[in-house]
Design a protein around this motif. Structure first.
Motif, PDB file in Angstrom:
ATOM      1  N   UNK A 131       0.838  -1.201   0.000  1.00  0.00           N
ATOM      2  CA  UNK A 131       0.000   0.000   0.000  1.00  0.00           C
ATOM      3  C   UNK A 131       0.871   1.248   0.000  1.00  0.00           C
ATOM      4  N   UNK A 132       0.427   2.220  -0.780  1.00  0.00           N
ATOM      5  CA  UNK A 132       1.011   3.559  -0.745  1.00  0.00           C
ATOM      6  C   UNK A 132      -0.138   4.501  -0.439  1.00  0.00           C
ATOM      7  N   UNK A 133       0.036   5.360   0.557  1.00  0.00           N
ATOM      8  CA  UNK A 133      -1.097   6.198   0.959  1.00  0.00           C
ATOM      9  C   UNK A 133      -0.610   7.552   1.430  1.00  0.00           C
ATOM     10  N   UNK A 134      -1.475   8.539   1.276  1.00  0.00           N
ATOM     11  CA  UNK A 134      -1.186   9.910   1.702  1.00  0.00           C
ATOM     12  C   UNK A 134      -2.457  10.433   2.360  1.00  0.00           C
ATOM     13  N   UNK A 135      -2.339  10.856   3.604  1.00  0.00           N
ATOM     14  CA  UNK A 135      -3.528  11.354   4.309  1.00  0.00           C
ATOM     15  C   UNK A 135      -4.189  12.482   3.539  1.00  0.00           C
ATOM     16  N   UNK A 136      -5.486  12.358   3.350  1.00  0.00           N
ATOM     17  CA  UNK A 136      -6.241  13.391   2.650  1.00  0.00           C
ATOM     18  C   UNK A 136      -6.120  13.323   1.135  1.00  0.00           C
ATOM     19  N   UNK A 137      -5.267  12.436   0.630  1.00  0.00           N
ATOM     20  CA  UNK A 137      -5.034  12.349  -0.811  1.00  0.00           C
ATOM     21  C   UNK A 137      -5.577  11.059  -1.416  1.00  0.00           C
ATOM     22  N   UNK A 138      -5.466   9.956  -0.664  1.00  0.00           N
ATOM     23  CA  UNK A 138      -5.941   8.692  -1.192  1.00  0.00           C
ATOM     24  C   UNK A 138      -4.941   7.582  -0.968  1.00  0.00           C
ATOM     25  N   UNK A 139      -5.282   6.412  -1.492  1.00  0.00           N
ATOM     26  CA  UNK A 139      -4.455   5.224  -1.281  1.00  0.00           C
ATOM     27  C   UNK A 139      -4.418   4.391  -2.551  1.00  0.00           C
ATOM     28  N   UNK A 140      -3.304   3.704  -2.732  1.00  0.00           N
ATOM     29  CA  UNK A 140      -3.218   2.695  -3.780  1.00  0.00           C
ATOM     30  C   UNK A 140      -2.796   1.390  -3.142  1.00  0.00           C
ATOM     31  N   UNK A 141      -3.672   0.396  -3.213  1.00  0.00           N
ATOM     32  CA  UNK A 141      -3.327  -0.946  -2.772  1.00  0.00           C
ATOM     33  C   UNK A 141      -2.907  -1.745  -3.997  1.00  0.00           C
ATOM     34  N   UNK A 142      -1.845  -2.522  -3.873  1.00  0.00           N
ATOM     35  CA  UNK A 142      -1.370  -3.327  -4.992  1.00  0.00           C
ATOM     36  C   UNK A 142      -1.265  -4.784  -4.573  1.00  0.00           C
ATOM     37  N   UNK A 143      -1.916  -5.645  -5.357  1.00  0.00           N
ATOM     38  CA  UNK A 143      -1.795  -7.088  -5.166  1.00  0.00           C
ATOM     39  C   UNK A 143      -0.687  -7.578  -6.083  1.00  0.00           C
ATOM     40  N   UNK A 144       0.315  -8.223  -5.506  1.00  0.00           N
ATOM     41  CA  UNK A 144       1.421  -8.795  -6.284  1.00  0.00           C
ATOM     42  C   UNK A 144       1.239 -10.300  -6.360  1.00  0.00           C
ATOM     43  N   UNK A 145       1.226 -10.840  -7.569  1.00  0.00           N
ATOM     44  CA  UNK A 145       1.084 -12.285  -7.759  1.00  0.00           C
ATOM     45  C   UNK A 145       2.141 -12.745  -8.763  1.00  0.00           C
ATOM     46  N   UNK A 146       2.740 -13.916  -8.535  1.00  0.00           N
ATOM     47  CA  UNK A 146       3.776 -14.386  -9.455  1.00  0.00           C
ATOM     48  C   UNK A 146       3.239 -14.460 -10.885  1.00  0.00           C
ATOM     49  N   UNK A 147       3.998 -13.912 -11.829  1.00  0.00           N
ATOM     50  CA  UNK A 147       3.600 -13.971 -13.233  1.00  0.00           C
ATOM     51  C   UNK A 147       3.995 -15.333 -13.782  1.00  0.00           C
ATOM     52  N   UNK A 148       3.095 -15.937 -14.514  1.00  0.00           N
ATOM     53  CA  UNK A 148       3.353 -17.292 -14.995  1.00  0.00           C
ATOM     54  C   UNK A 148       3.719 -17.313 -16.464  1.00  0.00           C
ATOM     55  N   UNK A 149       3.799 -16.149 -17.109  1.00  0.00           N
ATOM     56  CA  UNK A 149       4.165 -16.113 -18.517  1.00  0.00           C
ATOM     57  C   UNK A 149       2.957 -16.005 -19.414  1.00  0.00           C
ATOM     58  N   UNK A 150       3.161 -16.348 -20.672  1.00  0.00           N
ATOM     59  CA  UNK A 150       2.114 -16.156 -21.673  1.00  0.00           C
ATOM     60  C   UNK A 150       0.968 -17.139 -21.445  1.00  0.00           C
ATOM     61  N   UNK A 151      -0.265 -16.720 -21.790  1.00  0.00           N
ATOM     62  CA  UNK A 151      -1.391 -17.643 -21.687  1.00  0.00           C
ATOM     63  C   UNK A 151      -1.216 -18.828 -22.616  1.00  0.00           C
ATOM     64  N   UNK A 152      -1.693 -19.994 -22.198  1.00  0.00           N
ATOM     65  CA  UNK A 152      -1.635 -21.177 -23.043  1.00  0.00           C
ATOM     66  C   UNK A 152      -2.488 -20.954 -24.289  1.00  0.00           C
ATOM     67  N   UNK A 153      -2.008 -21.433 -25.447  1.00  0.00           N
ATOM     68  CA  UNK A 153      -2.770 -21.279 -26.686  1.00  0.00           C
ATOM     69  C   UNK A 153      -3.857 -22.352 -26.735  1.00  0.00           C
ATOM     70  N   UNK A 154      -5.070 -21.931 -27.136  1.00  0.00           N
ATOM     71  CA  UNK A 154      -6.173 -22.896 -27.219  1.00  0.00           C
ATOM     72  C   UNK A 154      -5.976 -23.775 -28.453  1.00  0.00           C
TER      73      UNK A 154
END
Ligand code: ADP
Ligand code: MG
Length: 154
Positions: A131-154
């Motif tokens: 989270x990055x936040x500033x009183x009176x300004x707002x907040x940004x929450x960030x979810x970090x998840x391991x990237x698995x690469x390109x999507x599988x081709x159908x």
């Protein structure tokens, strides 16, 4: 997610906006649990803007060195940002927001469970929430998840 949550956001006079045109991005995990994180973050963002406003979500993938306490490797992470222009978080509260039952809200508005549960789910998926936040300004929450690469081709 935007489609599912938009009606709930509108009830709170909040606009939910997806920034840019993110490329197809794949993470491995339990969709309903990941949805639960985003629901919690979105409701928190809306509640932080009692007079309404815009919640902006964006997605990027980049190499991140996790905070030391997470004990996770440096690698590519999918970063899901949920940004509000709300109250922000007081410095004194910042150390506690992920604690179970920590809330600054009334009993009918908050239980103090949202971020505790969300951060547990993120950890179960090999990630974390920042989270990055500033009183009176707002907040940004960030979810970090391991990237698995390109999507599988159908
Ligand atoms: N987007 C936000 N803006 C301001 N404060 C927030 C935000 N998200 C969370 N918080 C703070 O963190 C606390 C804990 O959040 P959470 O675990 O979701 O519990 P709850 O929403 O039930 O209070 C909130 O009570 C609030 O003080
Ligand atoms: Mg909450």
């Amino acid at each position: 997610m935007i489609v599912l949550l938009a009606p709930e956001a509108r009830k709170r006079t909040t606009r939910l906006h997806l920034d840019g045109d993110p490329p197809p991005t794949v993470v491995v995990g339990d969709p309903s649990k990941l949805m639960q994180i985003l629901t919690n973050l979105t409701i928190n963002a809306a509640q932080a803007m009692p007079d309404g406003g815009t919640v902006t979500c964006s997605i990027e993938t980049r190499r991140v060195e996790p905070p030391g306490a997470e004990g996770l490797p440096e690698r590519d992470y999918v970063c899901i940002h949920v940004q509000d222009g709300g109250t922000g978080i007081r410095r004194a509260d910042l150390d506690h927001i992920f604690d179970t039952f920590f809330t600054t809200k009334t009993a009918d508005e908050g239980s103090g469970l949202g971020l505790a549960v969300s951060s547990r789910i993120a950890r179960e998926h090999g990630g974390w929430i920042g989270v990055i936040t500033e009183e009176g300004q707002g907040s940004t929450f960030t979810v970090y998840l391991p990237a698995t690469g390109a999507p599988a081709q159908a």
